[in-house]
Design an enzyme around this catalytic site. Sequence first.
Site, PDB file in Angstrom:
ATOM      1  N   HIS A 173       0.878  -1.122   0.040  1.00 21.59           N
ATOM      2  CA  HIS A 173      -0.119  -0.005   0.022  1.00 21.59           C
ATOM      3  C   HIS A 173       0.910   1.242  -0.116  1.00 21.59           C
ATOM      4  CE1 HIS A 173      -3.705   2.338   0.605  1.00 21.59           C
ATOM      5  NE2 HIS A 173      -2.892   3.077   1.207  1.00 21.59           N
ATOM      6  N   CYS A 174       0.668   2.015  -0.970  1.00 26.06           N
ATOM      7  CA  CYS A 174       1.577   3.207  -1.029  1.00 26.06           C
ATOM      8  C   CYS A 174       1.066   4.643  -0.786  1.00 26.06           C
ATOM      9  CB  CYS A 174       2.121   3.214  -2.782  1.00 26.06           C
ATOM     10  SG  CYS A 174       3.527   4.447  -2.970  1.00 26.06           S
TER      11      CYS A 174
END
Length: 361
Positions: free
Chosen positions: A153-154
């Site tokens: 998850h960025c």
Amino acid sequence: MAPSGSRNVDCWRVLYWIPVLFISLIVAWSYYAYVVQLCIDTIENMGEKIVYLLVYHVLFIMFVWSYWQTIFTKPMNPLKEFHLSHSDKELLEREDRRESQQEILRRIAKDLPIYTRTMSGAIRYCDHCLLLKPDRCHHCSACDMCILKMDHHCPWVNNCVGFANYKFFMLFLAYSLLYCLFVTATDLQYFIQFWTNGLPDTQAKFQIMFLFFAASMFSVSLAFLFAYHCWLVCKNRSTLEAFRAPTFQHGPDKDGFSLGTSKNFRQVFGNEKKCWLLPVFSSLGDGCSYPTCLVNADPEQPSSPSGRNPSIKSAGESHQFPPKPLRESQSRLLNNGQSEGNEDRDKRGTSNPALTIEKET
Ligand SMILES: [Zn+2]
Ligand SMILES: [Zn+2]
């Protein structure tokens, strides 16, 4: 009226956009500093000015386009066959014992192309989304959903990087690195002039200095990140799998999904060379099932007298994998990108390409 709990969650979600806003502001400032302050106000040579502006705008457009795609490409939902039916949900809720629940899940998984298990050998099940996790799929607590081939998850794109946008993410890294390197290289001589008092004494000279610092610092960090993800693509691993190898029937195998460098690359970038550099979706497969050289997938075509692929190491006997049909998307991948229905193979009486594939070195 929406309950106040969900309103609070929505308020928090707005804050998740702060890193994206931060990046966007830096990019907008770098555009102003490079185009206006450096190219238009400082560079005097007309030829140099035009070439710099031209190359800069090509890189800028590709960078913004791939960033946009990484941010706004919604993660795909696992196919509905991985979701539990209403009756299965009820059945599962009625069972208290973990072993009985696993029995139900194993029965459902029998007909699905699922080859990975939890570390303990159990069926991977998401009790938030009520589905059997497809191979390489993980639940993201930030997105509150199961993400196909989840990489990570960025926060910088406020999105999960996974099957749907991994190619965009790779291009985003590549173009942002090129963008920073180009700005650093072309700004260098004016940066030197700043320290040797060669620049006119305007506010542009400070913008030119900061631009060089920012672009060179981002270049270094992006180069490391991009090199790492190139290595992951070549090895066919996600970031999560690089930290914890996927567990197959015979145990964890970090190379379980690797088909060789060239095929691994095409799994992400596709077979069409003209699409490789464009942030348009061209990854192969459906995101739910992945070809693996470890599993004999066709019940009709045993590759050894025992019906088991010899490459399978000592299998966890308590969790035998039933043979699964090979999906069209997998066939295409294993098929070296050639058209379906390879006549040669049919002549040999082998309809499953999984049996004829040889791992590239
Ligand atoms: Zn989930
Ligand atoms: Zn996420």
